[in-house]
Design a protein around this motif. Structure first.
Motif, PDB file in Angstrom:
ATOM      1  N   SER A 328       0.838  -1.201   0.000  1.00 42.25           N
ATOM      2  CA  SER A 328       0.000   0.000   0.000  1.00 42.25           C
ATOM      3  C   SER A 328       0.873   1.252   0.000  1.00 42.25           C
ATOM      4  CB  SER A 328      -0.914   0.008   1.231  1.00 42.25           C
ATOM      5  OG  SER A 328      -0.134   0.074   2.423  1.00 42.25           O
ATOM      6  N   PRO A 329       0.357   2.407  -0.420  1.00 44.19           N
ATOM      7  CA  PRO A 329       1.155   3.648  -0.433  1.00 44.19           C
ATOM      8  C   PRO A 329       1.629   4.083   0.951  1.00 44.19           C
ATOM      9  CG  PRO A 329      -0.812   3.884  -1.789  1.00 44.19           C
ATOM     10  CD  PRO A 329      -0.966   2.597  -1.037  1.00 44.19           C
ATOM     11  N   GLU A 330       0.983   3.619   2.024  1.00 44.14           N
ATOM     12  CA  GLU A 330       1.382   3.992   3.391  1.00 44.14           C
ATOM     13  C   GLU A 330       2.435   3.062   3.977  1.00 44.14           C
ATOM     14  OE1 GLU A 330      -1.747   3.397   2.512  1.00 44.14           O
ATOM     15  OE2 GLU A 330      -2.603   5.430   2.382  1.00 44.14           O
ATOM     16  N   SER A 331       2.857   2.048   3.240  1.00 41.86           N
ATOM     17  CA  SER A 331       3.787   1.066   3.776  1.00 41.86           C
ATOM     18  C   SER A 331       5.215   1.611   3.802  1.00 41.86           C
ATOM     19  CB  SER A 331       3.742  -0.212   2.936  1.00 41.86           C
ATOM     20  OG  SER A 331       4.145   0.056   1.606  1.00 41.86           O
ATOM     21  N   VAL A 332       5.979   1.191   4.803  1.00 29.83           N
ATOM     22  CA  VAL A 332       7.392   1.546   4.956  1.00 29.83           C
ATOM     23  C   VAL A 332       8.154   0.271   5.305  1.00 29.83           C
ATOM     24  CG1 VAL A 332       9.080   2.833   6.300  1.00 29.83           C
ATOM     25  CG2 VAL A 332       6.928   3.919   5.664  1.00 29.83           C
ATOM     26  N   TYR A 333       9.152  -0.061   4.507  1.00 28.67           N
ATOM     27  CA  TYR A 333       9.915  -1.286   4.663  1.00 28.67           C
ATOM     28  C   TYR A 333      11.258  -0.930   5.301  1.00 28.67           C
ATOM     29  CZ  TYR A 333      11.039  -6.135   3.538  1.00 28.67           C
ATOM     30  OH  TYR A 333      11.334  -7.469   3.612  1.00 28.67           O
ATOM     31  N   LEU A 334      11.508  -1.474   6.517  1.00 30.05           N
ATOM     32  CA  LEU A 334      12.727  -1.193   7.271  1.00 30.05           C
ATOM     33  C   LEU A 334      13.615  -2.426   7.303  1.00 30.05           C
ATOM     34  CD1 LEU A 334      11.148   0.713  10.303  1.00 30.05           C
ATOM     35  CD2 LEU A 334      12.156   1.694   8.241  1.00 30.05           C
ATOM     36  N   SER A 335      14.925  -2.182   7.345  1.00 26.99           N
ATOM     37  CA  SER A 335      15.914  -3.257   7.392  1.00 26.99           C
ATOM     38  C   SER A 335      16.665  -3.205   8.709  1.00 26.99           C
ATOM     39  CB  SER A 335      16.899  -3.134   6.221  1.00 26.99           C
ATOM     40  OG  SER A 335      16.225  -3.194   4.977  1.00 26.99           O
ATOM     41  N   THR A 336      17.292  -4.305   9.053  1.00 27.49           N
ATOM     42  CA  THR A 336      18.035  -4.407  10.305  1.00 27.49           C
ATOM     43  C   THR A 336      19.486  -4.774  10.028  1.00 27.49           C
ATOM     44  OG1 THR A 336      17.423  -6.749  10.549  1.00 27.49           O
ATOM     45  CG2 THR A 336      15.992  -5.110  11.595  1.00 27.49           C
ATOM     46  N   ILE A 337      20.341  -4.470  10.997  1.00 30.05           N
ATOM     47  CA  ILE A 337      21.744  -4.866  10.965  1.00 30.05           C
ATOM     48  C   ILE A 337      22.094  -5.487  12.310  1.00 30.05           C
ATOM     49  CG2 ILE A 337      22.411  -3.123   9.279  1.00 30.05           C
ATOM     50  CD1 ILE A 337      23.444  -1.408  11.586  1.00 30.05           C
ATOM     51  N   SER A 338      23.085  -6.329  12.307  1.00 25.69           N
ATOM     52  CA  SER A 338      23.516  -7.003  13.539  1.00 25.69           C
ATOM     53  C   SER A 338      24.623  -6.188  14.193  1.00 25.69           C
ATOM     54  CB  SER A 338      24.020  -8.414  13.237  1.00 25.69           C
ATOM     55  OG  SER A 338      22.975  -9.205  12.681  1.00 25.69           O
ATOM     56  N   GLY A 345      29.334  -7.474  31.925  1.00 26.36           N
ATOM     57  CA  GLY A 345      30.569  -8.226  31.802  1.00 26.36           C
ATOM     58  C   GLY A 345      30.458  -9.512  31.018  1.00 26.36           C
ATOM     59  N   ARG A 346      29.309  -9.793  30.449  1.00 21.75           N
ATOM     60  CA  ARG A 346      29.163 -11.019  29.672  1.00 21.75           C
ATOM     61  C   ARG A 346      29.814 -10.868  28.300  1.00 21.75           C
ATOM     62  NH1 ARG A 346      22.738 -12.426  30.732  1.00 21.75           N
ATOM     63  NH2 ARG A 346      22.876 -12.593  33.032  1.00 21.75           N
ATOM     64  N   LYS A 347      29.918 -11.969  27.613  1.00 18.26           N
ATOM     65  CA  LYS A 347      30.500 -11.937  26.283  1.00 18.26           C
ATOM     66  C   LYS A 347      29.568 -11.217  25.320  1.00 18.26           C
ATOM     67  CE  LYS A 347      33.119 -16.235  26.776  1.00 18.26           C
ATOM     68  NZ  LYS A 347      33.366 -17.582  26.195  1.00 18.26           N
ATOM     69  N   ASN A 348      30.186 -10.677  24.259  1.00 23.33           N
ATOM     70  CA  ASN A 348      29.409  -9.958  23.264  1.00 23.33           C
ATOM     71  C   ASN A 348      28.448 -10.892  22.544  1.00 23.33           C
ATOM     72  OD1 ASN A 348      30.900  -7.715  23.932  1.00 23.33           O
ATOM     73  ND2 ASN A 348      32.320  -7.909  22.220  1.00 23.33           N
ATOM     74  N   HIS A 349      27.277 -10.427  22.306  1.00 21.90           N
ATOM     75  CA  HIS A 349      26.318 -11.190  21.523  1.00 21.90           C
ATOM     76  C   HIS A 349      25.663 -10.254  20.509  1.00 21.90           C
ATOM     77  CE1 HIS A 349      23.778  -9.304  24.590  1.00 21.90           C
ATOM     78  NE2 HIS A 349      22.763  -9.448  23.748  1.00 21.90           N
ATOM     79  N   GLN A 350      25.158 -10.861  19.454  1.00 19.98           N
ATOM     80  CA  GLN A 350      24.599 -10.105  18.350  1.00 19.98           C
ATOM     81  C   GLN A 350      23.169  -9.658  18.659  1.00 19.98           C
ATOM     82  OE1 GLN A 350      26.337  -9.225  15.670  1.00 19.98           O
ATOM     83  NE2 GLN A 350      28.148 -10.303  16.427  1.00 19.98           N
TER      84      GLN A 350
END
Length: 467
Positions: A328-338, A345-350
């Motif tokens: 529809s004309p009102e739609s907006v498609y968004l993307s994500t990044i990790s 202090g825990r290990k890094n996670h995505q």
């Protein structure tokens, strides 16, 4: 004796009475006249007053003659000046011709070709610059903002990949530059536009030849005359009164199809810097949203789909707009990044976060999103003590999480994150329509791309300087 004195007394008295009644009349004589009276035998001289009068008359005659001669000389100088100026303005009607025998013995000087200086044409309503006017009106618009840190080579790589993705065959491209930076990017934009148009024209001319194979799908830029018939002309630049918008012969079976490429500076789209009163420094990543509200408001009903792209972070290899064409004309498609995060202090996670580097959707939805983003930027800036810490990524993620602010927008978040170019091989790279440049070296990526391009004969005939 007495009689004489009485007579003299009477004469004196009479003369005195006569003088009292008639007044005084005095006559003065010069020394020469006194000498002449005393010595009547001397030679009679002309009075000096006659000589002075003649001298004065002679001087006045000389002055008048000198003035007349000076005026005559000045008039002659003015006349000759006007005559020389008139003669110098005439151009010869014909160039001298030489016999053919003499031409072979004459060494003609051939000046070096000068670079073509193109006239700057405004893109829209007296603003912006028109780099390439498209063959017809397009339904999609790609708005690319160029950060201050974007180099010329990075912009050239982005535009070269954008053309090869075939997006420019059905979309217009609009660049948003920082203030005073558009002139520095003019050359590379025009060069990439001219190169891809030359490649397409050669492909069209070599129809049926064995040299047709190219490194990308060139057929997207060549349409049949039946499909191009009735197409409206591009909205950018000056209006063309001719009905042939593609610049091709209407009798041909195929015509070229490509979009316009234009550029604007932020001061043209947001002259008052709307966000300046809410933060100390407004970066382009935030100010562009105020530009979108004005730009998309003026372009209302001109485009059906709009895509917002960050030139610094994203490279386009395919067509991301294909996923929103049926929405529809009102739609907006968004993307994500990790992104990597660490807690306690825990290990890094995505963690996947929504990125503002690429956003696509209907023109109405993108316009509403831009208006909401400007309101949210102001609200967040007023809450933060450090106003310069506001980023468009933080504002966009807060906005999407607020259902009240996005009630008039149909938000669709992609479940797949955008990969980085450094983590992909050349084979897997072709399977993605969008990749993130990340920390990869632009020059290495460009060298690998040109190695692939130069392996095709048609491409190598155009990109001779790189091949």
């Amino acid at each position: 004796m007495l009689f004489k004195s009485s007579l003299s007394t009477v004469a004196t008295t009479a003369s005195a009475a006569e003088i009292w009644g008639m007044g005084f009349f005095l006559i003065f004589f010069p020394e020469e006249e006194e000498d002449e009276i005393n010595n009547p035998n001397t030679k009679k001289l002309k009075p000096s007053i006659t000589f002075n009068t003649l001298l004065r008359r002679t001087n006045s005659v000389h002055l008048v003659s000198k003035a007349q001669s000076t005026i005559s000389i000045c008039a002659l100088l003015v006349f000759f000046s006007l005559l020389l100026f008139t003669l110098s303005t005439f151009e010869p009607t014909a160039t001298p011709s030489f016999p053919r025998r003499q031409l072979s013995s004459i060494k003609l000087y051939k000046p070096k070709p000068r670079p073509i200086v193109r006239e700057t044409v405004h893109a829209f309503q007296g603003m912006g610059s028109l780099y390439t006017r498209g063959s017809r009106a397009m339904n999609s618009l790609i708005i690319c903002h160029v950060m201050d840190s974007v180099s010329i080579s990075e912009l050239g790589l982005f535009l070269r990949l954008l053309h090869r993705s075939s997006l420019t065959s059905r979309s217009d491209v609009l660049f948003v530059f920082p203030s005073g930076k558009s002139n520095g990017y003019d050359y590379v934009i025009r060069q990439e536009n001219d190169s891809v148009l030359e490649l397409i024209a050669r492909f069209k001319d070599l129809n049926g030849s064995s040299e047709l194979e190219a490194s990308f799908d060139v057929t997207q830029f060549v349409k049949s005359s039946e499909k191009m018939k009735g197409s409206a002309e591009a909205i950018w630049g000056r209006r063309i009164r001719s009905g042939n918008f593609s610049g091709e012969n209407e009798t041909e079976l195929t015509q070229l199809s490509y979009g316009s490429v234009v550029g604007f500076e932020v001061d043209e789209l947001d002259p008052e810097n709307s966000l300046a009163g809410f933060m100390d420094h407004v970066p382009l990543s935030l100010r562009r949203w105020a530009c979108y509200t004005l730009l998309l408001g003026r372009l209302r009903r001109k485009f059906k789909h709009v895509m917002l792209v960050d030139v610094k972070d994203v490279l386009l290899l395919g067509d991301p707009l294909g996923r929103v064409k049926n929405q529809s004309p009102e739609s907006v498609y968004l993307s994500t990044i990790s992104t990597a995060t660490a807690k306690h202090g825990r290990k890094n996670h995505q963690k996947d976060v929504i990125t503002p580097s690429i956003i696509s959707g209907g023109a109405r939805g993108i316009r509403r999103l831009a208006n909401s983003m400007v309101t949210e930027i102001v609200r967040v800036a007023m809450q933060h003590k450090k106003k310069n810490s506001v980023t468009d990524s933080v504002v966009l993620n807060q906005l999407v999480g607020n259902d009240l602010l996005t009630s008039n927008i149909k938000v669709v978040v992609s479940p797949e994150s955008i990969p980085e170019a450094s983590s992909l091989s050349s084979v897997v790279l072709s399977n993605h329509s969008v990749i993130r440049r990340g920390n990869s070296n632009v020059e290495e990526f460009r060298v690998a791309l040109m190695k692939h391009i130069c392996s095709f004969k048609l491409d190598s005939s155009v990109y001779t300087s790189d091949c």
